[in-house]
Motif scaffolding. Structure first.
Motif, short mmCIF file in Angstrom:
data_model
loop_
_atom_site.label_atom_id
_atom_site.label_comp_id
_atom_site.label_asym_id
_atom_site.label_seq_id
_atom_site.Cartn_x
_atom_site.Cartn_y
_atom_site.Cartn_z
N GLN A 293 0.94 -1.25 0.01
CA GLN A 293 0.07 0.04 0.08
C GLN A 293 0.59 1.24 0.00
OE1 GLN A 293 -3.03 -0.25 -0.74
NE2 GLN A 293 -3.64 -2.36 0.08
N TYR A 294 0.11 2.45 -0.14
CA TYR A 294 1.05 3.70 -0.47
C TYR A 294 1.87 4.19 0.82
CZ TYR A 294 -2.56 6.00 2.31
OH TYR A 294 -3.48 6.27 3.27
N ASP A 295 1.29 3.58 1.98
CA ASP A 295 2.11 4.21 3.25
C ASP A 295 3.50 3.29 3.49
OD1 ASP A 295 0.93 1.80 3.69
OD2 ASP A 295 0.19 2.06 5.79
N VAL A 296 3.77 2.38 2.33
CA VAL A 296 5.16 1.57 2.50
C VAL A 296 6.16 2.78 1.80
CG1 VAL A 296 6.55 -0.17 1.57
CG2 VAL A 296 4.20 -0.48 2.18
N LEU A 297 5.84 3.51 0.97
CA LEU A 297 6.71 4.39 0.31
C LEU A 297 7.46 5.43 1.35
CD1 LEU A 297 8.21 5.42 -2.19
CD2 LEU A 297 6.40 7.04 -2.53
N ILE B 140 17.61 -12.84 7.38
CA ILE B 140 17.04 -11.93 8.55
C ILE B 140 17.83 -12.34 9.56
CG2 ILE B 140 14.78 -11.95 9.82
CD1 ILE B 140 13.23 -12.52 7.28
N ASP B 141 18.43 -11.50 10.45
CA ASP B 141 19.10 -11.72 11.60
C ASP B 141 18.57 -10.95 12.76
OD1 ASP B 141 20.04 -9.27 10.97
OD2 ASP B 141 21.69 -9.59 10.03
N GLU B 142 19.33 -10.80 13.87
CA GLU B 142 19.05 -10.14 15.03
C GLU B 142 18.92 -8.71 14.92
OE1 GLU B 142 23.23 -11.38 15.58
OE2 GLU B 142 21.50 -12.24 14.69
N HIS B 143 19.34 -8.29 13.62
CA HIS B 143 19.40 -6.76 13.53
C HIS B 143 18.47 -6.11 12.60
CE1 HIS B 143 23.46 -6.22 15.56
NE2 HIS B 143 23.76 -7.34 14.88
N THR B 144 17.33 -7.27 12.19
CA THR B 144 16.34 -7.09 11.33
C THR B 144 15.09 -6.84 12.28
OG1 THR B 144 17.31 -8.46 10.08
CG2 THR B 144 15.14 -8.08 9.68
N ALA B 145 14.19 -5.96 11.59
CA ALA B 145 12.97 -5.52 12.02
C ALA B 145 11.91 -5.85 10.86
CB ALA B 145 12.68 -4.34 12.43
N ILE B 146 10.85 -6.51 11.22
CA ILE B 146 9.63 -6.81 10.21
C ILE B 146 8.50 -6.18 10.34
CG2 ILE B 146 8.54 -8.87 9.06
CD1 ILE B 146 10.59 -10.76 9.74
N ILE B 147 7.68 -5.63 9.51
CA ILE B 147 6.63 -4.73 9.82
C ILE B 147 5.37 -5.22 8.99
CG2 ILE B 147 5.61 -2.64 10.05
CD1 ILE B 147 7.96 -2.53 11.67
N LEU B 148 4.58 -5.59 9.59
CA LEU B 148 3.41 -6.31 9.08
C LEU B 148 2.47 -5.22 8.47
CD1 LEU B 148 2.71 -9.73 10.77
CD2 LEU B 148 4.21 -9.36 8.94
N MET B 149 2.35 -4.68 7.29
CA MET B 149 1.45 -3.73 6.93
C MET B 149 0.57 -3.75 5.69
SD MET B 149 4.97 -1.18 6.24
CE MET B 149 3.78 0.28 5.97
N ILE C 159 -0.30 11.19 12.53
CA ILE C 159 -1.54 10.99 11.80
C ILE C 159 -1.40 10.72 10.38
CG2 ILE C 159 -3.50 12.52 10.93
CD1 ILE C 159 -3.30 14.12 13.59
N SER C 160 -0.31 11.33 9.71
CA SER C 160 0.12 11.15 8.06
C SER C 160 0.86 9.95 8.28
CB SER C 160 0.59 12.36 7.65
OG SER C 160 1.93 12.50 8.24
N PRO C 161 0.98 9.30 6.84
CA PRO C 161 1.88 8.04 6.69
C PRO C 161 3.19 8.42 7.07
CG PRO C 161 0.41 8.33 5.08
CD PRO C 161 0.10 9.66 5.68
N GLU C 162 3.76 9.78 6.60
CA GLU C 162 5.00 10.17 6.95
C GLU C 162 5.38 10.33 8.64
OE1 GLU C 162 3.92 11.50 2.96
OE2 GLU C 162 2.87 11.68 5.01
N GLU C 163 4.44 10.77 9.31
CA GLU C 163 4.44 10.95 10.68
C GLU C 163 4.60 9.41 11.23
OE1 GLU C 163 2.29 15.18 11.58
OE2 GLU C 163 1.26 13.42 12.04
N ILE C 164 3.55 8.50 10.71
CA ILE C 164 3.56 7.22 11.34
C ILE C 164 4.96 6.53 10.94
CG2 ILE C 164 2.37 4.90 10.97
CD1 ILE C 164 -0.24 6.40 10.38
N ALA C 165 5.27 6.69 9.87
CA ALA C 165 6.66 6.31 9.58
C ALA C 165 7.85 6.57 10.72
CB ALA C 165 7.21 6.56 8.11
N LEU C 166 7.65 7.67 11.08
CA LEU C 166 8.60 8.46 11.95
C LEU C 166 8.41 7.69 13.38
CD1 LEU C 166 10.69 10.59 12.90
CD2 LEU C 166 8.82 12.01 13.17
N SER C 167 7.35 7.59 13.67
CA SER C 167 6.82 6.73 14.79
C SER C 167 7.48 5.36 14.80
CB SER C 167 5.50 6.68 15.02
OG SER C 167 4.98 5.83 16.16
#
Length: 373
Positions: free
Chosen positions: A216-220, A264-273, A337-345
């Motif tokens: 989806q668009y919020d991945v970008l 994928i190692d211990e320095h990896t984060a996975i986001i289900l989105m 609120i915005s996709p950019e702010e959510i990315a920052l969070s």
């Protein structure tokens, strides 16, 4: 890691017949400092530099001293003491209130044993934590080693260059202690002839790797932010469904069927989105089988709890250890609120987790920002 890549890229474009260069490395910090040990700056004799060793207050002086080191073809160790209340002292204007040692090492461009070439070899290998030993204090030579030399530690056998079994065992023990704490700092060892050998032991982990599962668009905006701070981003999605802009931002785009091919190692984060309940529910057990230290789930808490409940009903229990890895809802509570702010969070929470921090405001912290010796 982004800064290090920029230094290596600039180094690769140097013409040794026209340009001399040196590398400045922060090898010791006592008290407060804007940058920590391992910060680097590539300096050219024409006055250009890449990277940084402070917030801007030390670079000018370090440039002058680096050019002098190049002219003499000798490394030098410079101490900047910003604890003194002296208006003429370098760095006082920043209010650092710390002591910083910077090693200035002239580079023999193209020599495979120079520090930048060794760093480059680390970057081109499979993801792993690298341990680098830089000699920062040594009178004259010892076993063909001198100040400014860097040794890459790959196991006890790599310490044979020091030529002394007792010394090698002491270095090995110190490396183990530093690695356990994940900290880069100097250590001093006594030589059989009475001299002292000071080594900067650097723990260099691989870049943080984010695996973004969705199209989806919020991945970008999340991939863009990851690229800006120098992490690695892999997007797991159907290539035909992703935005064209994403192809130029992500380091890799992998189809869901190829998920197991991702390192994928211990320095990896996975986001289900994926924004699809069934897809995230299907992916969660799969990602929990990996070594990822962080698993984030986009969406409200009730959605995640429903996924946990349905998996339990199907006989797929999530252990307490795995629940500690799961961050749902993903991100820090900053009112995004915005996709950019959510990315920052999201990125802020990942950085906090990987640094073993709470993500709370620094003004509430009662101890120094960075751990001190």
């Amino acid at each position: 890691m982004k800064e290090l890549k920029a230094i290596i890229n600039a180094y690769d474009h140097l013409n040794p017949e026209k340009t001399k260069a040196a590398i400045a490395t922060v090898v010791r910090v006592e008290g407060s400092s804007y940058r920590r040990t391992g910060a680097r700056m590539l300096v050219m004799d024409d006055g250009v530099w890449i990277g940084g060793i402070s917030g801007g207050c030390l670079e000018g002086d370090a440039l002058k001293r680096a050019r002098l080191a190049m002219a003499k073809s000798q490394p030098s160790l410079v101490t900047y003491d910003t604890t003194e209340d002296d208006q003429h002292q370098i760095g006082v204007g920043l209010g650092c209130n710390g002591v910083i040692d910077v090693l200035l090492t002239p580079l023999e461009i193209g020599n495979p044993n120079n520090p930048v070439e060794i760093l480059k070899s680390c970057m081109t290998e499979r993801r792993q934590t690298h341990i680098l030993l830089t000699i920062i204090g040594l009178e004259d030579e010892y076993n063909d080693l001198r100040a400014g030399n860097m040794v890459r530690y790959t196991g006890p056998e790599s310490l044979s260059v020091f030529g002394d079994r007792d010394l090698q065992q002491n270095i090995e023990k110190t490396i183990h202690n530093f690695t356990q704490k994940g900290r880069s700092r100097p250590a001093t060892f006594g030589l059989a002839d009475g001299r002292e050998l000071e080594i900067f032991i650097e723990i260099l982990p691989p870049e943080v790797h984010l695996v973004l599962m969705g199209h989806q668009y919020d991945v970008l905006p999340l991939a863009r932010l990851v690229k800006e701070i120098g992490w690695r981003a892999t997007v797991v999605a159907n290539p035909q469904k992703i935005m064209q802009k994403l192809s130029s931002v992500a380091d890799a785009i992998v189809t869901p069927a190829e998920f197991d091919s991702i390192l994928i190692d211990e320095h990896t984060a996975i986001i289900l989105m994926s924004h699809d309940f069934k897809t995230d529910k299907y992916n969660l057990p799969k990602v929990l089988k990996t070594a990822a230290a962080y698993v984030g789930m986009l969406g409200p808490r009730v959605r995640s709890e429903k996924i946990f409940d349905e998996l339990a009903q199907e006989g797929i229990e999530i252990s307490e250890t795995d629940m500690e890895r799961i961050h749902a809802p993903v991100g820090l509570d900053i009112g995004a609120i915005s996709p950019e702010e959510i990315a920052l969070s999201i990125v802020a929470e990942i950085r906090a987790v990987f640094s073993d921090r709470t993500g709370a405001a620094l003004r509430l912290r009662t101890t120094p920002i960075h751990e001190r010796d």
